[in-house]
Design a protein around this motif. Structure first.
Motif, short mmCIF file in Angstrom:
data_model
loop_
_atom_site.label_atom_id
_atom_site.label_comp_id
_atom_site.label_asym_id
_atom_site.label_seq_id
_atom_site.Cartn_x
_atom_site.Cartn_y
_atom_site.Cartn_z
N MET A 1 1.50 -0.46 4.12
CA MET A 1 2.81 -0.33 4.75
C MET A 1 3.75 0.34 3.75
SD MET A 1 4.52 -1.38 7.64
CE MET A 1 3.78 -2.87 8.25
N GLN A 3 7.80 1.35 3.23
CA GLN A 3 9.15 1.14 3.73
C GLN A 3 10.13 1.87 2.84
OE1 GLN A 3 10.44 -2.76 4.85
NE2 GLN A 3 12.57 -2.14 4.97
N ARG A 8 9.85 1.57 8.45
CA ARG A 8 8.55 1.10 8.00
C ARG A 8 7.46 1.88 8.72
NH1 ARG A 8 7.71 -4.30 9.73
NH2 ARG A 8 9.39 -3.91 11.19
N ASP A 10 3.24 2.01 9.13
CA ASP A 10 1.92 1.43 8.90
C ASP A 10 0.91 2.54 9.19
OD1 ASP A 10 -0.55 0.18 8.97
OD2 ASP A 10 0.22 -1.61 9.98
N SER A 11 0.36 3.13 8.14
CA SER A 11 -0.54 4.28 8.31
C SER A 11 -1.87 3.89 8.96
CB SER A 11 -0.77 4.99 6.99
OG SER A 11 -1.30 4.11 6.04
N SER A 12 -2.32 2.66 8.75
CA SER A 12 -3.62 2.27 9.32
C SER A 12 -3.53 2.11 10.84
CB SER A 12 -4.17 1.01 8.66
OG SER A 12 -3.28 -0.07 8.86
N SER A 13 -2.42 1.56 11.34
CA SER A 13 -2.27 1.39 12.79
C SER A 13 -1.45 2.52 13.41
CB SER A 13 -1.61 0.05 13.11
OG SER A 13 -0.26 0.05 12.68
N ARG A 14 -0.90 3.40 12.56
CA ARG A 14 -0.07 4.54 13.00
C ARG A 14 1.13 4.06 13.80
NH1 ARG A 14 -2.40 9.39 11.99
NH2 ARG A 14 -1.24 10.46 13.63
N ARG A 15 1.78 2.98 13.31
CA ARG A 15 2.96 2.42 13.95
C ARG A 15 4.16 2.58 13.04
NH1 ARG A 15 1.40 -3.46 15.81
NH2 ARG A 15 3.40 -3.32 16.88
N GLU A 22 10.36 -1.05 17.23
CA GLU A 22 9.22 -0.15 17.07
C GLU A 22 9.55 1.18 17.72
OE1 GLU A 22 4.37 0.09 17.57
OE2 GLU A 22 5.42 -1.72 18.23
N HIS A 34 5.02 10.59 8.22
CA HIS A 34 4.16 9.98 7.21
C HIS A 34 4.16 10.79 5.91
CE1 HIS A 34 0.15 8.53 5.61
NE2 HIS A 34 0.91 7.46 5.64
#
Length: 108
Positions: A1, A3, A8, A10-15, A22, A34
C-alpha cells in the motif's frame, strides 16, 4: 500500500482511495496514478509515462496523457486549474505532490 497526502493505492488489488472514499479508475488511469504516486515528489517525464503506461516507444500525442490526466484529476477531486495532487511542471513532466504546494496553502 502506498499513501501520499490522503490518496492510498493498493497495487496488488488495483484499488484506490481518497480519504475514506474508494475511487474507481480505468486500467490506464490506475497505471498513470500508480507511476506518479510511486515517484511522489519527483518529476516523471511524458516520455516515461508514454513508455510505462501505454508501452509506446515512440511519441504519439501529448493529448493522450492530457485526456487521461483530466479524467484522473476529476475522479480524485483534484482541481485542474489549481491542482494539489498532480501538478504539471511545464516542459518537464508531471509530479505527484507529497504535500499541498505552498502557493495553494494560502501562505506566502
Amino acid at each position: 500500500m502506498i499513501q501520499v497526502q490522503d490518496v492510498r493505492v493498493d497495487s496488488s488489488s488495483r484499488r484506490v482511495w481518497r480519504g475514506a472514499d474508494e475511487i474507481v479508475l480505468s486500467r490506464k488511469e490506475f497505471e498513470l496514478l500508480h507511476i506518479l504516486i510511486r515517484h511522489a515528489g519527483e518529476i516523471v517525464s511524458r516520455n516515461d509515462l508514454m513508455r510505462e503506461v501505454w508501452g509506446a516507444t515512440f511519441w504519439t500525442s501529448s493529448k493522450t496523457i492530457d485526456v487521461h490526466l483530466g479524467w484522473l484529476r476529476r475522479k480524485l477531486g483534484d482541481d485542474s486549474r489549481h491542482p494539489r495532487l498532480i501538478t504539471t511542471v511545464r516542459g518537464e513532466g508531471l509530479r505527484f505532490e507529497t504535500a499541498v504546494p505552498a502557493d495553494l496553502t494560502g501562505s506566502a
